[in-house]
Design an enzyme around this catalytic site. Structure first.
Site, PDB file in Angstrom:
ATOM      1  N   ASP A  29      52.853  48.039  59.542  1.00 15.23           N
ATOM      2  CA  ASP A  29      52.560  46.708  60.073  1.00 15.23           C
ATOM      3  C   ASP A  29      53.095  46.601  61.496  1.00 15.23           C
ATOM      4  O   ASP A  29      54.273  46.337  61.712  1.00 15.23           O
ATOM      5  CB  ASP A  29      53.190  45.631  59.184  1.00 15.23           C
ATOM      6  CG  ASP A  29      52.857  44.210  59.660  1.00 15.23           C
ATOM      7  OD1 ASP A  29      52.054  44.078  60.605  1.00 15.23           O
ATOM      8  OD2 ASP A  29      53.394  43.253  59.082  1.00 15.23           O
TER       9      ASP A  29
ATOM     10  N   HIS B 292      56.742  46.983  54.335  1.00 16.52           N
ATOM     11  CA  HIS B 292      55.962  47.000  55.568  1.00 16.52           C
ATOM     12  C   HIS B 292      56.859  47.646  56.613  1.00 16.52           C
ATOM     13  O   HIS B 292      57.901  47.088  56.971  1.00 16.52           O
ATOM     14  CB  HIS B 292      55.577  45.588  56.012  1.00 16.52           C
ATOM     15  CG  HIS B 292      54.329  45.082  55.386  1.00 16.52           C
ATOM     16  ND1 HIS B 292      53.758  43.880  55.738  1.00 16.52           N
ATOM     17  CD2 HIS B 292      53.520  45.614  54.431  1.00 16.52           C
ATOM     18  CE1 HIS B 292      52.655  43.690  55.033  1.00 16.52           C
ATOM     19  NE2 HIS B 292      52.499  44.725  54.228  1.00 16.52           N
TER      20      HIS B 292
ATOM     21  N   HIS C 192      61.790  41.614  59.428  1.00 15.18           N
ATOM     22  CA  HIS C 192      61.945  40.250  58.933  1.00 15.18           C
ATOM     23  C   HIS C 192      63.366  39.899  58.521  1.00 15.18           C
ATOM     24  O   HIS C 192      63.578  39.083  57.617  1.00 15.18           O
ATOM     25  CB  HIS C 192      60.989  40.014  57.769  1.00 15.18           C
ATOM     26  CG  HIS C 192      59.562  39.865  58.193  1.00 15.18           C
ATOM     27  ND1 HIS C 192      58.566  39.400  57.363  1.00 15.18           N
ATOM     28  CD2 HIS C 192      58.959  40.107  59.380  1.00 15.18           C
ATOM     29  CE1 HIS C 192      57.414  39.378  58.005  1.00 15.18           C
ATOM     30  NE2 HIS C 192      57.644  39.816  59.232  1.00 15.18           N
TER      31      HIS C 192
ATOM     32  N   ASP D 132      61.158  40.121  65.153  1.00 13.24           N
ATOM     33  CA  ASP D 132      59.989  40.675  64.470  1.00 13.24           C
ATOM     34  C   ASP D 132      58.854  40.870  65.473  1.00 13.24           C
ATOM     35  O   ASP D 132      57.852  40.159  65.456  1.00 13.24           O
ATOM     36  CB  ASP D 132      59.565  39.725  63.343  1.00 13.24           C
ATOM     37  CG  ASP D 132      58.359  40.252  62.595  1.00 13.24           C
ATOM     38  OD1 ASP D 132      58.259  41.477  62.440  1.00 13.24           O
ATOM     39  OD2 ASP D 132      57.521  39.435  62.182  1.00 13.24           O
TER      40      ASP D 132
ATOM     41  N   TRP E 210      52.499  36.394  52.326  1.00 11.30           N
ATOM     42  CA  TRP E 210      53.480  35.969  53.333  1.00 11.30           C
ATOM     43  C   TRP E 210      52.969  34.671  53.962  1.00 11.30           C
ATOM     44  O   TRP E 210      51.772  34.543  54.247  1.00 11.30           O
ATOM     45  CB  TRP E 210      53.650  37.028  54.431  1.00 11.30           C
ATOM     46  CG  TRP E 210      54.467  36.498  55.579  1.00 11.30           C
ATOM     47  CD1 TRP E 210      55.818  36.411  55.648  1.00 11.30           C
ATOM     48  CD2 TRP E 210      53.961  35.921  56.803  1.00 11.30           C
ATOM     49  NE1 TRP E 210      56.200  35.823  56.840  1.00 11.30           N
ATOM     50  CE2 TRP E 210      55.072  35.517  57.564  1.00 11.30           C
ATOM     51  CE3 TRP E 210      52.680  35.713  57.313  1.00 11.30           C
ATOM     52  CZ2 TRP E 210      54.943  34.915  58.815  1.00 11.30           C
ATOM     53  CZ3 TRP E 210      52.550  35.120  58.562  1.00 11.30           C
ATOM     54  CH2 TRP E 210      53.675  34.732  59.307  1.00 11.30           C
TER      55      TRP E 210
ATOM     56  N   LYS F   9      60.802  36.379  55.360  1.00 16.07           N
ATOM     57  CA  LYS F   9      60.968  36.433  56.812  1.00 16.07           C
ATOM     58  C   LYS F   9      62.194  35.613  57.185  1.00 16.07           C
ATOM     59  O   LYS F   9      62.528  34.634  56.498  1.00 16.07           O
ATOM     60  CB  LYS F   9      59.738  35.892  57.535  1.00 16.07           C
ATOM     61  CG  LYS F   9      59.751  36.179  59.039  1.00 16.07           C
ATOM     62  CD  LYS F   9      58.378  36.029  59.670  1.00 16.07           C
ATOM     63  CE  LYS F   9      58.410  36.439  61.128  1.00 16.07           C
ATOM     64  NZ  LYS F   9      57.083  36.413  61.758  1.00 16.07           N
TER      65      LYS F   9
ATOM     66  N   ASP G 108      57.046  43.712  65.903  1.00 16.36           N
ATOM     67  CA  ASP G 108      56.005  44.624  65.420  1.00 16.36           C
ATOM     68  C   ASP G 108      55.617  45.678  66.447  1.00 16.36           C
ATOM     69  O   ASP G 108      54.444  45.899  66.716  1.00 16.36           O
ATOM     70  CB  ASP G 108      54.778  43.827  64.964  1.00 16.36           C
ATOM     71  CG  ASP G 108      55.050  43.070  63.675  1.00 16.36           C
ATOM     72  OD1 ASP G 108      55.386  43.721  62.688  1.00 16.36           O
ATOM     73  OD2 ASP G 108      54.928  41.827  63.666  1.00 16.36           O
TER      74      ASP G 108
ATOM     75  N   GLU H 202      56.582  38.516  50.383  1.00 17.57           N
ATOM     76  CA  GLU H 202      57.271  39.001  51.584  1.00 17.57           C
ATOM     77  C   GLU H 202      58.098  37.893  52.222  1.00 17.57           C
ATOM     78  O   GLU H 202      57.631  36.777  52.409  1.00 17.57           O
ATOM     79  CB  GLU H 202      56.223  39.508  52.580  1.00 17.57           C
ATOM     80  CG  GLU H 202      56.789  40.012  53.892  1.00 17.57           C
ATOM     81  CD  GLU H 202      55.697  40.484  54.839  1.00 17.57           C
ATOM     82  OE1 GLU H 202      56.042  40.969  55.937  1.00 17.57           O
ATOM     83  OE2 GLU H 202      54.490  40.364  54.495  1.00 17.57           O
TER      84      GLU H 202
ATOM     85  N   ASP I 113      59.713  43.716  54.880  1.00 16.79           N
ATOM     86  CA  ASP I 113      59.265  44.126  56.206  1.00 16.79           C
ATOM     87  C   ASP I 113      60.518  44.306  57.040  1.00 16.79           C
ATOM     88  O   ASP I 113      61.316  43.375  57.167  1.00 16.79           O
ATOM     89  CB  ASP I 113      58.362  43.039  56.798  1.00 16.79           C
ATOM     90  CG  ASP I 113      57.812  43.372  58.167  1.00 16.79           C
ATOM     91  OD1 ASP I 113      58.617  43.732  59.052  1.00 16.79           O
ATOM     92  OD2 ASP I 113      56.600  43.238  58.388  1.00 16.79           O
TER      93      ASP I 113
END
Length: 417
Positions: A324, A284, A260, A292, A183, A226, A294, A224, A257
Site C-alpha cells: 500500500d 499493508h 498507521h 502515513d 478502513w 489508523k 505511503d 484496519e 498498516d
C-alpha cells in the site's frame, strides 16, 4: 557467471544450515497482494473529484493510467518485472461501468467487477478487496460509518454489505479466498466532546455489515486501524485499540498498516503478539516518512524486520501480505516495481537466516554469539540468491528491469496526455 555465483552463495549459506533452494521454492508460493492504486494515484473509476478522507498523492509525473484498460496493462507490466506470486488488490472505487451505466457505491454489484475477474482468472490470480470510504460526497465532516447522521451511516453500511457480496463473488470465481479490508477516515480535527459515541456507532455499523451472509472459508473480513490523518489530527474513531478488540471479539482479522501508528511504534514488534491470539492476521506494507505518507517500500530495516517476524514464526500461511503506497513524483511503473521487488527481497532475506539456531542462542542466553552471528549474516551473498530467484521466476535480474521500464515509458505511458 550467475550460475557460478549462486553455487558459491549456496555453499556459503549451507555452512550455517540454510538451504537456498528451499528458500527460493518457499518464496515462490507466497502470494503478495499488489495494490492497484499506485497506477493511477488512487483516482479510481467511479468519480471525478479530488482525493479526500485524509489521503493525498503528491507529484505530477506524466503517464498515469486513465482507464481500466491502461491500468490493467500497467499492472501486467509490473507483474512481468517482478518475481513471485501475486494477487490483485482492488478498491471499490475501481468498479468498471459500461454502456453509460453508473451506480453509487451503495448499489455496486459483482457485475461491475467482471472485467477484473476476467483479468485475474486469465493470470491465475486471486483478488483482495477494499470498500472505499473516502473521496465521496457522502463523507460528511470526515465521518462515514461513525456518523451521527443516520442517512450518511446507512449509505456506508449498504456500501459495506455490497462489498461483502462482491468479495464472495471474487473468491468463488477465482477459487482463491478474498481478504476484504475495512478502513474508514473517520475522526475529528480538534479534541472531541464525545469519544465513545462515534466508536459505538462504528461498531454497530460493522455489526450490520458483517451480518451479510458470506462463506467464512472464502471471505476474510479485516479491520484496519489508523493513528491520525489530515483533518482528523486529534481523534481517530478506528484506533488500534478499537480495531484489535473488535476483530478479536467478532472473529475477523486485524490488519496492520505500518504507516498507521505513532512514529516510535513498529509493526514488526506487534506481529508476534497478534499471532499468539489469532489464527490469521493481515498487513499493508508501506513506508511512512514521519507520518502515513505511503512512500515506496525500500529494502530497509523495518521492512526486513516485518518479514523476519513472519518467517521466523512460521507464519507465511497465516499472514495476508499486501502492499500500500502511491508515489506520483516518479515513474509509476517503477514505483510499483521497486516496492514489490523490495518486499520480495525482504522475505527472501528472512528465509535465508538460520532462525532455529538464532532462537537457540537466545534461549541459551548466549547473547554474544547471537549478536555476532546476526551481524555476520548481513554481509552474506543474499544478492546472488536474489538473482537466482528472479531468473527462476522469469523476471529481470538485477537492474535489467529498469531498461524494460524505460522502454515501456517511451512506447506506452509517455504517449498518454
Amino acid at each position: 557467471m550467475a550460475t557460478e555465483r549462486y553455487a558459491s552463495a549456496k555453499a556459503q549459506y549451507a555452512k550455517i544450515g540454510v538451504d537456498t533452494d528451499k528458500a527460493i521454492e518457499t518464496l515462490k508460493k507466497v502470494p503478495i497482494s499488489l495494490h492497484c492504486w499506485q497506477g493511477d494515484d488512487v483516482t479510481g473509476f467511479d468519480q471525478d473529484g479530488p482525493l479526500t478522507g485524509g489521503i493525498q498523492t503528491t507529484g505530477n509525473y506524466p503517464g498515469k493510467a486513465r482507464t481500466p484498460e491502461e491500468l490493467m496493462a500497467d499492472y501486467d507490466k509490473v507483474f512481468k518485472l517482478c518475481p513471485g506470486q501475486y494477487k490483485l488488490n482492488l478498491h471499490a472505487s475501481y468498479a468498471i461501468f459500461e454502456d453509460g451505466e453508473h451506480v453509487d457505491r451503495d448499489k455496486i454489484q459483482p457485475k461491475h467487477f467482471a472485467k477484473w475477474v476476467e483479468f485475474a482468472k486469465e493470470r491465475n490470480m486471486g483478488i483482495d478487496f477494499n470498500p472505499t470510504y473516502f473521496s465521496h460526497s457522502m463523507v460528511k465532516d470526515n465521518l462515514t460509518l461513525s456518523s451521527p447522521d443516520e442517512e450518511v451511516r446507512k449509505f456506508w453500511i449498504e456500501h459495506g454489505k455490497r462489498c461483502i457480496e462482491i468479495s464472495q463473488y471474487f473468491a468463488e470465481e477465482t477459487g482463491i479466498p478474498c481478504v476484504m479490508n475495512i478502513w474508514i477516515p473517520d475522526g475529528y480535527k480538534d479534541i472531541p466532546a464525545d469519544r465513545l459515541g462515534p466508536r459505538a456507532r462504528f461498531a454497530d455499523s460493522l455489526d450490520q455489515i458483517l451480518a451479510t451472509p458470506y462463506d467464512k472459508t472464502k471471505v476474510y473480513p479485516a479491520l484496519e486501524s489508523k493513528v491520525f490523518g489530515i483533518g482528523l489530527e486529534s481523534y481517530t474513531v478506528g484506533s488500534s485499540e478499537f480495531t484489535v478488540n473488535y476483530a478479536a471479539h467478532h472473529g475477523i482479522i486485524s490488519l496492520m498498516d505500518n504507516g498507521h501508528y505513532h512514529p516510535t511504534e513498529v509493526v514488526s514488534d506487534k506481529i508476534s503478539s497478534l499471532l499468539l491470539f489469532n489464527d490469521k492476521i493481515a498487513l499493508h506494507v508501506t513506508r511512512p516518512v514521519r507520518w502515513d505518507s505511503d512512500h515506496v517500500i525500500r529494502f530497509d530495516d523495518e521492512t526486513k524486520e516485518i518479514c523476519k517476524e513472519i518467517v521466523r514464526n512460521d507464519a507465511l500461511d497465516r499472514v495476508f501480505i499486501a502492499t500500500d503506497y502511491f508515489d506520483a513524483s516518479i515513474n509509476r511503473i517503477a514505483a510499483w516495481t521497486i516496492g514489490a521487488r523490495n518486499l520480495q527481497k525482504a522475505l527472501l532475506a528472512a528465509l535465508l537466516e538460520p532462525n532455529a539456531d538464532l532462537k537457540k542462542l537466545q534461549d541459551e542466553s548466549r547473547f554474544t554469539q547471537l549478536l555476532a552471528l546476526q551481524e555476520e549474516i548481513k554481509t552474506y551473498p543474499m544478492g546472488d540468491v536474489w538473482d537466482e530467484y528472479c531468473a527462476s521466476c522469469g523476471a529481470p535480474v538485477g537492474e535489467e528491469w529498469i531498461k524494460e521500464m524505460e522502454k515501456y515509458e517511451e512506447e506506452v505511458t509517455s504517449k498518454r496526455a
